[in-house]
Write a protein that holds these residues in place. Sequence first.
Motif, PDB file in Angstrom:
ATOM      1  N   CYS A  51      -0.888  -0.710   0.140  1.00  0.00           N
ATOM      2  CA  CYS A  51       0.473  -0.215  -0.123  1.00  0.00           C
ATOM      3  C   CYS A  51       1.204   0.254   1.126  1.00  0.00           C
ATOM      4  CB  CYS A  51       0.429   0.912  -1.142  1.00  0.00           C
ATOM      5  SG  CYS A  51      -0.140   0.362  -2.748  1.00  0.00           S
ATOM      6  N   GLY A  52       0.521   0.327   2.261  1.00  0.00           N
ATOM      7  CA  GLY A  52       1.205   0.691   3.505  1.00  0.00           C
ATOM      8  C   GLY A  52       1.139   2.163   3.860  1.00  0.00           C
ATOM      9  N   ILE A  53       0.303   2.920   3.163  1.00  0.00           N
ATOM     10  CA  ILE A  53       0.242   4.363   3.420  1.00  0.00           C
ATOM     11  C   ILE A  53      -0.802   4.692   4.481  1.00  0.00           C
ATOM     12  CG2 ILE A  53      -0.329   6.583   2.332  1.00  0.00           C
ATOM     13  CD1 ILE A  53       0.831   5.289  -0.259  1.00  0.00           C
ATOM     14  N   VAL A  54      -1.845   3.874   4.524  1.00  0.00           N
ATOM     15  CA  VAL A  54      -2.892   4.053   5.528  1.00  0.00           C
ATOM     16  C   VAL A  54      -2.940   2.773   6.360  1.00  0.00           C
ATOM     17  CG1 VAL A  54      -5.403   4.246   5.838  1.00  0.00           C
ATOM     18  CG2 VAL A  54      -4.244   5.662   4.141  1.00  0.00           C
ATOM     19  N   LEU A  81       3.233   1.619  -6.975  1.00  0.00           N
ATOM     20  CA  LEU A  81       2.030   2.443  -6.805  1.00  0.00           C
ATOM     21  C   LEU A  81       2.150   3.750  -7.574  1.00  0.00           C
ATOM     22  CD1 LEU A  81      -0.593   3.500  -5.356  1.00  0.00           C
ATOM     23  CD2 LEU A  81       0.915   4.275  -3.516  1.00  0.00           C
ATOM     24  N   PRO A  83       0.153   7.018  -7.408  1.00  0.00           N
ATOM     25  CA  PRO A  83      -0.903   7.592  -6.582  1.00  0.00           C
ATOM     26  C   PRO A  83      -1.830   8.496  -7.382  1.00  0.00           C
ATOM     27  CG  PRO A  83       1.114   8.804  -6.244  1.00  0.00           C
ATOM     28  CD  PRO A  83       1.444   7.690  -7.193  1.00  0.00           C
ATOM     29  N   THR A  87       2.277  14.181  -7.084  1.00  0.00           N
ATOM     30  CA  THR A  87       3.225  14.731  -6.124  1.00  0.00           C
ATOM     31  C   THR A  87       4.639  14.399  -6.564  1.00  0.00           C
ATOM     32  OG1 THR A  87       3.043  12.717  -4.840  1.00  0.00           O
ATOM     33  CG2 THR A  87       1.671  14.534  -4.164  1.00  0.00           C
ATOM     34  N   THR A  88       5.420  15.447  -6.825  1.00  0.00           N
ATOM     35  CA  THR A  88       6.791  15.219  -7.281  1.00  0.00           C
ATOM     36  C   THR A  88       7.738  16.191  -6.592  1.00  0.00           C
ATOM     37  OG1 THR A  88       6.324  16.685  -9.118  1.00  0.00           O
ATOM     38  CG2 THR A  88       6.223  14.337  -9.579  1.00  0.00           C
ATOM     39  N   SER A 101      13.712   6.046  -6.585  1.00  0.00           N
ATOM     40  CA  SER A 101      12.652   5.092  -6.258  1.00  0.00           C
ATOM     41  C   SER A 101      13.188   3.665  -6.251  1.00  0.00           C
ATOM     42  CB  SER A 101      11.519   5.180  -7.283  1.00  0.00           C
ATOM     43  OG  SER A 101      10.998   6.481  -7.304  1.00  0.00           O
ATOM     44  N   LEU A 143       5.612   9.586 -12.522  1.00  0.00           N
ATOM     45  CA  LEU A 143       5.114   8.769 -11.398  1.00  0.00           C
ATOM     46  C   LEU A 143       4.980   7.306 -11.807  1.00  0.00           C
ATOM     47  CD1 LEU A 143       2.432  11.012  -9.637  1.00  0.00           C
ATOM     48  CD2 LEU A 143       4.812  10.611  -9.024  1.00  0.00           C
ATOM     49  N   LYS A 146       8.465   5.871 -11.878  1.00  0.00           N
ATOM     50  CA  LYS A 146       8.929   5.602 -10.515  1.00  0.00           C
ATOM     51  C   LYS A 146       8.332   4.286  -9.996  1.00  0.00           C
ATOM     52  CE  LYS A 146       8.966   9.257  -7.554  1.00  0.00           C
ATOM     53  NZ  LYS A 146      10.317   9.582  -7.095  1.00  0.00           N
TER      54      LYS A 146
ATOM     55  N   ALA B  92       4.548  18.158   0.752  1.00  0.00           N
ATOM     56  CA  ALA B  92       4.396  18.037  -0.698  1.00  0.00           C
ATOM     57  C   ALA B  92       3.651  16.762  -1.102  1.00  0.00           C
ATOM     58  CB  ALA B  92       5.765  18.068  -1.375  1.00  0.00           C
ATOM     59  N   THR B  94       5.051  13.778  -1.252  1.00  0.00           N
ATOM     60  CA  THR B  94       5.962  12.760  -1.775  1.00  0.00           C
ATOM     61  C   THR B  94       6.313  11.699  -0.724  1.00  0.00           C
ATOM     62  OG1 THR B  94       7.778  14.251  -1.275  1.00  0.00           O
ATOM     63  CG2 THR B  94       7.031  14.197  -3.544  1.00  0.00           C
ATOM     64  N   GLU B  97       5.867   7.760  -1.078  1.00  0.00           N
ATOM     65  CA  GLU B  97       6.821   6.807  -1.625  1.00  0.00           C
ATOM     66  C   GLU B  97       7.642   6.141  -0.524  1.00  0.00           C
ATOM     67  OE1 GLU B  97       9.621   6.505  -5.530  1.00  0.00           O
ATOM     68  OE2 GLU B  97       9.492   8.415  -4.479  1.00  0.00           O
ATOM     69  N   LEU B  99       6.572   5.776   2.564  1.00  0.00           N
ATOM     70  CA  LEU B  99       5.653   4.936   3.342  1.00  0.00           C
ATOM     71  C   LEU B  99       5.352   3.616   2.641  1.00  0.00           C
ATOM     72  CD1 LEU B  99       3.093   7.612   4.617  1.00  0.00           C
ATOM     73  CD2 LEU B  99       4.978   6.557   5.872  1.00  0.00           C
ATOM     74  N   SER B 259      -2.558   7.877   8.312  1.00  0.00           N
ATOM     75  CA  SER B 259      -3.875   8.094   8.899  1.00  0.00           C
ATOM     76  C   SER B 259      -4.539   6.748   9.114  1.00  0.00           C
ATOM     77  CB  SER B 259      -4.711   8.992   8.012  1.00  0.00           C
ATOM     78  OG  SER B 259      -4.560   8.612   6.676  1.00  0.00           O
TER      79      SER B 259
END
Lengths: 310, 259
Positions: A51-54, A81, A83, A87-88, A101, A143, A146, B92, B94, B97, B99, B259
């Motif tokens: 997903c591009g987060i890591v 995604l 997660p 987290t909101t 979103s 979530l 979104k 937080a 959030t 989203e 990323l 990370s």
Amino acid sequence: MPIISISQLSKTYTSGFTALRGIDLAIEPGEIFALLGPNGAGKSTLINIVCGIVTPSSGTVLVDGHDIARDYRAARRTIGLVPQELTTDAFETVLNTVSFSRGLFGLRPDPGHIERILRALSLWDKRDSRLMTLSGGMKRRVLIAKALSHEPRVLFLDEPTAGVDVELRQDMWRLVRALRQQGVTVILTTHYIEEAEEMADRIGVIRRGEIILVEEKAALMRKLGRKQLTLHLQQPITAVPPELEDYGLALAGDGRELVYTYDTRAERTGITGLLTGLAASGIRFNDLHTEQSSLEDIFVGLVREDGARA
Amino acid sequence: MSSAMTMNWPAVRAIYRFEMGRFWRTAGQSILAPVISTTLYFVVFGAAIGSRVSAVDGVPYGLFIVPGLIMLSLLTQSISNASFGIYFPRFAGTIYEILSAPISPLEVVLGFVGAAASKSILIGLIILATSALFVPLRIDHPFWMIGFLLLTAVTFSLFGFVIGLWADGFEKLQLVPLLVVTPLTFLGGSFYAIGMLPPFWHAVSLLNPVVYLISGFRWAFFGKADVNIAISLGMTALCLVICLGLVTYIFRTGYRLKS
Ligand SMILES: Nc1ncnc2c1ncn2[C@@H]1O[C@H](COP(=O)(O)OP(=O)(O)O)[C@@H](O)[C@H]1O
Ligand SMILES: [Mg+2]
């Protein structure tokens, strides 16, 4: 062509911890794929890389043929995604955050689409509520809304039912099935076996950063399952004869049933030997049946194996 | 990277509107705070002290401090808005989203920094309007006044964005503004012309980049400056380029975001 193809993907965090080791995996379009593994196996790391987060340490990922690094826009547009963590944005309203979103993914506002999603997730009545006023289960629904706001063709659900009530779990599975009907590919992670068993078409088992097997659910059960052979005796017996001790037989049904557990993966199941032994001991039976163990038992077996090797 | 050629404008707009949302949600507070603080400054500096200082470079003291007052808020507001704007989603969680969305670093910066700069410009204009209640305003070069306002707001919003990425706690978020920016602004001639200082402190002041911002901004108002207007403009542009470079570097490396 697979909708997602992962090859030789590895991840070592800056801490020096290697969370993924040379993952190869292909997800087919339209399937529901469960990534099953104990805590810390690397499930979230794998999803977050796709997903591009890591950022991956090495290896490639293609989403619908688009490289996640070089052609990240096309790759990410395909994906929604949900997660693992709740987290909101506390102060936003449900409707705003879901519309936000959709905007992030480059799409024009479509109030009709957003309304359909919110209704499907029983969020429509809460559309003007601030997120901080919602319960955990409701936030989870938000979530999901979104993630679906931009009409993704692939949906990732990272531990979707962790801490979720029964009603939401059922709603979620209904939704997942509806999405599959529309051709959406769903990839979920879980360490609940019932979830994988109930939902998935295929299951991948991940352990300590390695995919140790990927199978059709049914094939996995066949291939890995331990089986039980139950023999219905003509005459009840009070004890297992000593000469059959090695088979680890269990006596059941008031001495009218002998239960033999064997491993279908083993080279020899021991069935022939057992039957010969029974005949030699003069024990006769008039019926028999075998039973497949559930996926849960398979998984417990894997985890135990894991513990034994560690 | 063929897809990078078409900008994802809906995403920029979504981030911008989301960030501005916080400002409007607390609109009363957002607007009242600068009005009150400006009034206080005028009461203290303009009336109490100004009655003794009389005029600087031929400009009545009450009027003289207007550009400095605006700059002071512009710098602190730009930094705090932008640093909080990007720090909070990191804190937080959030940020996931952003990323995982099909957004380029440039678009992320445009959204966050654009909103932070808009807010501080709004506040700058509110201070300007409040000032008009106390002193007869005079703006010799309105075009340049707006130019410096924009340039400074964008530059320091970028700087705030960098701080918001770097900070790993709320304390650090406050640290740079408190220890560096506020002193530099007060010592940068917000309330005096640095020409009024003894030669040594005058020379030291010229090492302070904020001096050039305030001087240029004041020139736009009164046609008088501590340093040459071209140098002011050059220094402001240099600050902008440095901040742009920092932000670009951060996104290249994924620093603190992934990370
Ligand atoms: N940012 C990080 N830095 C260092 N180690 C991490 C980081 N994120 C996860 N890990 C480690 O990587 C391993 C895999 O984590 P994760 O992918 O979250 O597992 P799962 O989702 O299967 O529970 C864990 O041992 C976890 O502690
Ligand atoms: Mg996880």
